[in-house]
Design a protein around this motif. Structure first.
Motif, PDB file in Angstrom:
ATOM      1  N   GLU A 287      41.780  36.245  69.497  1.00  0.00           N
ATOM      2  CA  GLU A 287      41.334  37.085  68.385  1.00  0.00           C
ATOM      3  C   GLU A 287      39.811  37.124  68.326  1.00  0.00           C
ATOM      4  O   GLU A 287      39.141  36.098  68.435  1.00  0.00           O
ATOM      5  CB  GLU A 287      41.901  36.541  67.075  1.00  0.00           C
ATOM      6  CG  GLU A 287      41.789  37.499  65.922  1.00  0.00           C
ATOM      7  CD  GLU A 287      42.647  37.081  64.741  1.00  0.00           C
ATOM      8  OE1 GLU A 287      42.523  37.727  63.686  1.00  0.00           O
ATOM      9  OE2 GLU A 287      43.445  36.130  64.880  1.00  0.00           O
ATOM     10  N   GLY A 288      39.261  38.318  68.191  1.00  0.00           N
ATOM     11  CA  GLY A 288      37.816  38.494  68.137  1.00  0.00           C
ATOM     12  C   GLY A 288      37.169  38.763  69.473  1.00  0.00           C
ATOM     13  O   GLY A 288      35.981  39.092  69.529  1.00  0.00           O
ATOM     14  N   SER A 289      37.915  38.639  70.580  1.00  0.00           N
ATOM     15  CA  SER A 289      37.373  38.876  71.925  1.00  0.00           C
ATOM     16  C   SER A 289      37.783  40.254  72.428  1.00  0.00           C
ATOM     17  O   SER A 289      38.904  40.701  72.185  1.00  0.00           O
ATOM     18  CB  SER A 289      37.881  37.813  72.908  1.00  0.00           C
ATOM     19  OG  SER A 289      37.427  36.536  72.552  1.00  0.00           O
ATOM     20  N   MET A 290      36.864  40.894  73.127  1.00  0.00           N
ATOM     21  CA  MET A 290      37.123  42.202  73.714  1.00  0.00           C
ATOM     22  C   MET A 290      36.779  42.169  75.198  1.00  0.00           C
ATOM     23  O   MET A 290      35.841  41.488  75.612  1.00  0.00           O
ATOM     24  CB  MET A 290      36.302  43.286  73.010  1.00  0.00           C
ATOM     25  CG  MET A 290      36.734  43.552  71.579  1.00  0.00           C
ATOM     26  SD  MET A 290      38.384  44.295  71.498  1.00  0.00           S
ATOM     27  CE  MET A 290      38.941  43.723  69.881  1.00  0.00           C
ATOM     28  N   PRO A 291      37.522  42.903  76.023  1.00  0.00           N
ATOM     29  CA  PRO A 291      37.294  42.856  77.480  1.00  0.00           C
ATOM     30  C   PRO A 291      36.177  43.782  77.924  1.00  0.00           C
ATOM     31  O   PRO A 291      35.773  44.706  77.206  1.00  0.00           O
ATOM     32  CB  PRO A 291      38.630  43.331  78.038  1.00  0.00           C
ATOM     33  CG  PRO A 291      39.098  44.320  77.016  1.00  0.00           C
ATOM     34  CD  PRO A 291      38.658  43.767  75.675  1.00  0.00           C
ATOM     35  N   ARG A 292      35.710  43.546  79.152  1.00  0.00           N
ATOM     36  CA  ARG A 292      34.752  44.414  79.823  1.00  0.00           C
ATOM     37  C   ARG A 292      35.344  44.799  81.179  1.00  0.00           C
ATOM     38  O   ARG A 292      36.102  44.029  81.776  1.00  0.00           O
ATOM     39  CB  ARG A 292      33.423  43.691  80.063  1.00  0.00           C
ATOM     40  CG  ARG A 292      32.824  42.999  78.846  1.00  0.00           C
ATOM     41  CD  ARG A 292      31.585  42.222  79.243  1.00  0.00           C
ATOM     42  NE  ARG A 292      31.857  41.266  80.333  1.00  0.00           N
ATOM     43  CZ  ARG A 292      30.909  40.671  81.052  1.00  0.00           C
ATOM     44  NH1 ARG A 292      29.630  40.945  80.817  1.00  0.00           N
ATOM     45  NH2 ARG A 292      31.229  39.818  82.015  1.00  0.00           N
ATOM     46  N   THR A 293      34.979  45.963  81.670  1.00  0.00           N
ATOM     47  CA  THR A 293      35.466  46.342  82.995  1.00  0.00           C
ATOM     48  C   THR A 293      34.950  45.397  84.074  1.00  0.00           C
ATOM     49  O   THR A 293      35.635  45.167  85.075  1.00  0.00           O
ATOM     50  CB  THR A 293      35.063  47.789  83.338  1.00  0.00           C
ATOM     51  OG1 THR A 293      33.639  47.921  83.244  1.00  0.00           O
ATOM     52  CG2 THR A 293      35.725  48.778  82.390  1.00  0.00           C
ATOM     53  N   ALA A 294      33.784  44.820  83.874  1.00  0.00           N
ATOM     54  CA  ALA A 294      33.230  43.894  84.861  1.00  0.00           C
ATOM     55  C   ALA A 294      34.126  42.679  85.066  1.00  0.00           C
ATOM     56  O   ALA A 294      34.106  42.061  86.133  1.00  0.00           O
ATOM     57  CB  ALA A 294      31.833  43.436  84.431  1.00  0.00           C
ATOM     58  N   ASP A 295      34.929  42.336  84.062  1.00  0.00           N
ATOM     59  CA  ASP A 295      35.755  41.138  84.139  1.00  0.00           C
ATOM     60  C   ASP A 295      37.019  41.334  84.965  1.00  0.00           C
ATOM     61  O   ASP A 295      37.712  40.355  85.278  1.00  0.00           O
ATOM     62  CB  ASP A 295      36.146  40.685  82.728  1.00  0.00           C
ATOM     63  CG  ASP A 295      34.933  40.399  81.856  1.00  0.00           C
ATOM     64  OD1 ASP A 295      33.898  39.970  82.400  1.00  0.00           O
ATOM     65  OD2 ASP A 295      35.012  40.616  80.635  1.00  0.00           O
ATOM     66  N   VAL A 296      37.348  42.573  85.312  1.00  0.00           N
ATOM     67  CA  VAL A 296      38.573  42.836  86.065  1.00  0.00           C
ATOM     68  C   VAL A 296      38.299  43.495  87.415  1.00  0.00           C
ATOM     69  O   VAL A 296      39.229  43.910  88.102  1.00  0.00           O
ATOM     70  CB  VAL A 296      39.543  43.719  85.244  1.00  0.00           C
ATOM     71  CG1 VAL A 296      40.017  42.982  83.999  1.00  0.00           C
ATOM     72  CG2 VAL A 296      38.900  45.046  84.862  1.00  0.00           C
ATOM     73  N   LEU A 297      37.053  43.553  87.813  1.00  0.00           N
ATOM     74  CA  LEU A 297      36.698  44.205  89.069  1.00  0.00           C
ATOM     75  C   LEU A 297      37.398  43.527  90.242  1.00  0.00           C
ATOM     76  O   LEU A 297      37.223  42.330  90.488  1.00  0.00           O
ATOM     77  CB  LEU A 297      35.184  44.163  89.270  1.00  0.00           C
ATOM     78  CG  LEU A 297      34.631  44.885  90.498  1.00  0.00           C
ATOM     79  CD1 LEU A 297      34.891  46.378  90.382  1.00  0.00           C
ATOM     80  CD2 LEU A 297      33.148  44.612  90.664  1.00  0.00           C
ATOM     81  N   GLY A 298      38.224  44.262  90.954  1.00  0.00           N
ATOM     82  CA  GLY A 298      38.937  43.734  92.106  1.00  0.00           C
ATOM     83  C   GLY A 298      40.155  42.903  91.775  1.00  0.00           C
ATOM     84  O   GLY A 298      40.826  42.416  92.680  1.00  0.00           O
ATOM     85  N   ALA A 299      40.469  42.739  90.496  1.00  0.00           N
ATOM     86  CA  ALA A 299      41.595  41.905  90.071  1.00  0.00           C
ATOM     87  C   ALA A 299      42.791  42.769  89.691  1.00  0.00           C
ATOM     88  O   ALA A 299      42.643  43.915  89.265  1.00  0.00           O
ATOM     89  CB  ALA A 299      41.198  41.035  88.891  1.00  0.00           C
TER      90      ALA A 299
END
Length: 355
Positions: A287-299
């Protein structure tokens, strides 16, 4: 057992990502790669990052070339896969990364694509809840329908991202499927590798460019279909607006939906936790956290952030995926693993590449 594999459209972005992931898969042998105008050229001339596959040469995309393999991946433009699928009866498993076998309704196909309508195949988004009727606990996941499948339709990257974002709320009856909005920031690789003026670096660098505005995007019926499978009844109303932004790959989808009457904040979060709490490749952030596209690059990972906006009486779901991995090739290989009875995560990683 080692499965022989052919990949069509191997010189494109989706084909290249399929090959990158398959090259690390211990149960497959990439035997054949095909293309159209690039046939006869070395694969590495078009996919120079695939050094372990430098021995392969692109062949013509014909039924004869693709036949005789255990598995065929079709990474072709929309409307081109259907001409091959009937001719591949001898292939045990065919996975189409285009749209030709995704839609179950011919009316939707005619309205958004046109041309010949093809038989719908098992939909390759394993984590999607399915089977709930009018809200409530889903009876299963889409992966149940992939076990032993011989024909699989890999998803549209935007479609699977939005469907994964909203399906838990629809399935649990905590959101109103008649009032949903999704705005997506997308990388231009989702449009393919063909030269298009509006996708040139000089056109997109320093700019954000909306496209297919006003309900015309081809992934809309695919999203509606997935949400209906998750239990949506009545009208499914989705305002869907993708925006090209200057990043090579990735999707950040911000989806909102009106909260159903009487639903508490705890019930909202519980719906997404129940749907994805045990999943490896779809993860709900704290809760309170949001994702970034950088965190899933290649995953092969979809990261989901969830918030409740009581002032607007809406749920806000922010989902990040790599459009070429979890959005396309990763989903295809994950579905392949399930169909063949292999470990679902084989050759797929939850780890991205940073910075």
């Amino acid at each position: 057992m080692t499965y022989s594999v052919a990949v069509s459209g191997a010189s494109g972005y989706a084909g290249g990502e399929l090959l990158r992931l398959l090259a690390a898969h211990p149960d497959v042998e990439i035997r054949t790669v095909t293309a159209h105008s690039n046939a006869g050229q070395p694969l590495v001339a078009h996919q120079p990052h695939l050094r372990s596959l430098e021995h392969l040469t692109l062949q013509d995309t014909t039924p004869e070339t693709l036949s005789g393999h255990d598995i065929v991946f079709l990474a072709l433009p929309h409307g081109q896969s259907g001409q091959y699928t009937d001719a591949l009866e001898d292939v045990s498993l065919v996975i189409d990364c285009g749209a030709d076998h995704r839609l179950t309704g011919q009316d939707d196909w005619d309205a958004f694509y046109g041309g010949a309508f093809n038989e719908p195949w098992a939909y390759g988004v394993p984590e999607l809840p399915v089977g709930a009727v009018g809200g409530g606990t889903p009876t299963g996941k889409q992966r149940d329908r992939l076990v032993g499948a011989t024909r699989i339709a890999a998803p549209g990257c935007n479609a699977s991202t939005v469907s994964l974002s909203l399906a838990p709320g629809v399935a649990a009856g905590v959101i109103d499927a008649g009032d949903m909005v999704s705005v997506l920031a997308v990388g231009p690789s989702g449009a393919g590798k063909s030269l298009k003026t509006h996708l040139l670096g000089s056109e997109i660098l320093g700019s954000a460019n909306p496209y297919a505005v006003g309900g015309s995007h081809r992934h809309i019926p695919e999203i509606r279909q997935a949400l209906r499978e998750a239990g949506a009844t009545g009208d499914i109303r989705l305002s869907f607006t993708p925006v090209i932004v200057p990043m090579a790959r990735g999707i950040l989808a911000t989806s909102t939906a009106r909260i159903a009457p009487g639903v508490t904040d705890a019930q909202i979060r519980e719906a997404w936790e129940a749907a994805y709490g045990d999943e490896t490749f779809v993860q709900l952030l704290p809760e309170g956290s949001m994702p970034r596209t950088a965190d899933v690059l290649g995953a092969n990972t979809a990261l989901i952030g969830l918030a409740v906006d009581r002032a607007a009486d809406r749920v806000v779901v922010v989902t990040a995926v790599d459009n070429l991995t979890k959005g396309t090739a990763g989903a295809a290989i994950q579905s392949m693993n399930i169909a063949l009875g292999l470990p679902e995560g084989r050759a797929l990683s939850v780890n991205g590449v940073a910075p």
